[in-house]
Design an enzyme around this catalytic site. Structure first.
Site, PDB file in Angstrom:
ATOM      1  CD  GLU A 109      -3.496   5.641   6.251  1.00 44.80           C
ATOM      2  OE1 GLU A 109      -3.382   5.663   5.011  1.00 44.80           O
ATOM      3  OE2 GLU A 109      -2.629   5.145   7.004  1.00 44.80           O
ATOM      4  N   GLY A 136       2.451  -0.910   4.366  1.00 45.11           N
ATOM      5  CA  GLY A 136       2.600   0.487   3.980  1.00 45.11           C
ATOM      6  C   GLY A 136       4.066   0.863   3.843  1.00 45.11           C
ATOM      7  N   GLY A 137       4.629   1.449   4.895  1.00 50.51           N
ATOM      8  CA  GLY A 137       5.984   2.003   4.870  1.00 50.51           C
ATOM      9  C   GLY A 137       7.029   1.071   4.272  1.00 50.51           C
ATOM     10  CG  HIS A 153      -6.314   2.068   4.596  1.00 55.07           C
ATOM     11  ND1 HIS A 153      -5.961   3.030   5.511  1.00 55.07           N
ATOM     12  CD2 HIS A 153      -5.285   1.180   4.548  1.00 55.07           C
ATOM     13  CE1 HIS A 153      -4.760   2.731   5.992  1.00 55.07           C
ATOM     14  NE2 HIS A 153      -4.326   1.625   5.418  1.00 55.07           N
ATOM     15  N   GLY A 194       1.722   2.558  10.730  1.00 57.88           N
ATOM     16  CA  GLY A 194       2.695   3.638  10.591  1.00 57.88           C
ATOM     17  C   GLY A 194       3.307   4.089  11.907  1.00 57.88           C
ATOM     18  CG  ASN A 241      -1.840   1.170   1.288  1.00 57.18           C
ATOM     19  OD1 ASN A 241      -1.911   1.939   0.329  1.00 57.18           O
ATOM     20  ND2 ASN A 241      -2.548   1.314   2.398  1.00 57.18           N
ATOM     21  CD1 TRP A 242       3.871   0.971  -2.754  1.00 54.81           C
ATOM     22  CD2 TRP A 242       3.846   2.050  -4.725  1.00 54.81           C
ATOM     23  NE1 TRP A 242       4.661   0.264  -3.638  1.00 54.81           N
ATOM     24  CE2 TRP A 242       4.671   0.900  -4.849  1.00 54.81           C
ATOM     25  CE3 TRP A 242       3.684   2.879  -5.832  1.00 54.81           C
ATOM     26  CZ2 TRP A 242       5.318   0.565  -6.032  1.00 54.81           C
ATOM     27  CZ3 TRP A 242       4.343   2.544  -7.020  1.00 54.81           C
ATOM     28  CH2 TRP A 242       5.150   1.399  -7.115  1.00 54.81           C
ATOM     29  CE  LYS A 243      -0.534   3.385   4.506  1.00 51.94           C
ATOM     30  NZ  LYS A 243      -0.600   3.538   5.950  1.00 51.94           N
ATOM     31  CD  GLU A 277      -4.078  -2.179   7.022  1.00 50.18           C
ATOM     32  OE1 GLU A 277      -2.981  -2.461   6.543  1.00 50.18           O
ATOM     33  OE2 GLU A 277      -4.672  -1.107   6.790  1.00 50.18           O
ATOM     34  CB  SER A 289       4.410  -1.516  12.151  1.00 50.40           C
ATOM     35  OG  SER A 289       3.990  -0.174  12.337  1.00 50.40           O
TER      36      SER A 289
HETATM   37  P1  PGA Z   1       2.222   0.512   7.683  1.00 46.96           P
HETATM   38  O1  PGA Z   1       0.792   0.718   6.941  1.00 46.96           O
HETATM   39  O2  PGA Z   1       2.787  -0.793   7.178  1.00 46.96           O
HETATM   40  O3  PGA Z   1       3.032   1.707   7.277  1.00 46.96           O
HETATM   41  O4  PGA Z   1       1.940   0.451   9.146  1.00 46.96           O
HETATM   42  C1  PGA Z   1      -0.077  -0.361   6.719  1.00 46.96           C
HETATM   43  C2  PGA Z   1      -1.334   0.128   6.055  1.00 46.96           C
HETATM   44  O5  PGA Z   1      -1.853   1.187   6.452  1.00 46.96           O
HETATM   45  O6  PGA Z   1      -1.854  -0.500   5.104  1.00 46.96           O
END
Ligand code: PGA
Length: 254
Positions: free
Chosen positions: A99, A236-237, A97, A175, A9-11, A169, A215
């Protein structure tokens, strides 16, 4: 056998130049996926074409959008429909998601519509759920996530959910560098599978891939993915760093 999935997930990160370097590196990695394994790249809308063409014919994974509209088409400036995504060859879409729920007001009713549009267009959803910290601290996480699933997925049939993908999640782990322990992840994943089995039957619930997100890193992926009900991760990250994500892919169960 259900799929084991490493989903990126590059966001809202990377320039197109950086994105091209990253996807090229990952595609040129000298590792092939087993038949029960899939890699999915959830990338910003403008990068879908380049990611699709880089992946084409290489058995290195699929592209996903990070959202789609709850509407079919029409005068909705700035929106992107499920049908548009499918028409360009996109296979997957991340929906719900945390977010998007938090910053863009997506609620269960809207997510039911988004799921409907995705199913109508044969776009496969990666459906996110997960609790905030205060719910976890109040020990209400099981019922909270159960309600999220009931309000959304229970509007669909077992046959629609066969082979479906859910990402659990916990918001407090996204994050933050704070990962759920393997035990916390396995417990919630088993709970989700039981909730689904009670409603849809065990053949449907056993076919659903439940990914852990929050994470995930190269250093913890193997242990997390080793849990019986953890079928991979939504990352994500660490999906923005080629070596990290390549190791995460290699951590999938075979
Ligand atoms: P993260 O994000 O790996 O940076 O914690 C995961 C996500 O929100 O899909």
């Amino acid at each position: 056998m259900r799929k084991q999935i490493a989903a990126a997930n590059w966001k809202m990160n990377l320039t197109i130049q950086e994105a091209e370097i990253l996807i090229d590196k990952l595609v040129s990695e000298d590792s092939s996926l087993q038949s029960n394994q899939t890699t999915i790249y959830g990338v910003p809308f403008p990068y879908l074409s380049i990611v699709l063409s880089t992946l084409e014919g290489k058995n290195k994974g699929f592209a996903a959008a990070q959202n789609c509209s709850e509407r079919n088409n029409g005068a909705f400036t700035g929106e992107v429909s499920a049908a548009m995504l499918r028409s360009m060859g996109v296979e997957f879409v991340i929906l719900g998601h945390s977010e998007r729920r938090e910053h863009y007001g997506e609620n269960s009713a809207m997510l039911v519509e988004k799921l409907n549009r995705a199913f109508e267009s044969k776009l496969k959803p990666i459906f996110c759920c997960g609790e905030p910290l205060h719910i976890r601290e109040a020990n209400m996480h099981n019922s909270y996530v159960e309600d999220q699933l009931k309000e959304t997925l229970f509007n669909f049939s077992g046959s629609q959910l066969n082979g479906f993908i859910i990402a659990y999640e916990p918001i407090w782990a996204i994050g933050t560098g704070k990962t759920a322990s393997t035990q916390q992840a396995q417990e919630m994943h088993a709970h989700i599978r039981t909730v689904l089995a009670n409603h849809f039957g065990s053949s449907v619930s056993d076919s659903i891939s439940i990914l852990y997100g929050g994470s995930v890193k190269a250093s913890n992926a193997k242990e997390l993915f080793g849990q019986p009900d953890v079928d991979g991760g939504l990352v994500g990250g660490s999906s923005l760093v080629a070596d990290e994500f390549a190791t995460i892919i290699k951590s999938l169960k075979s």
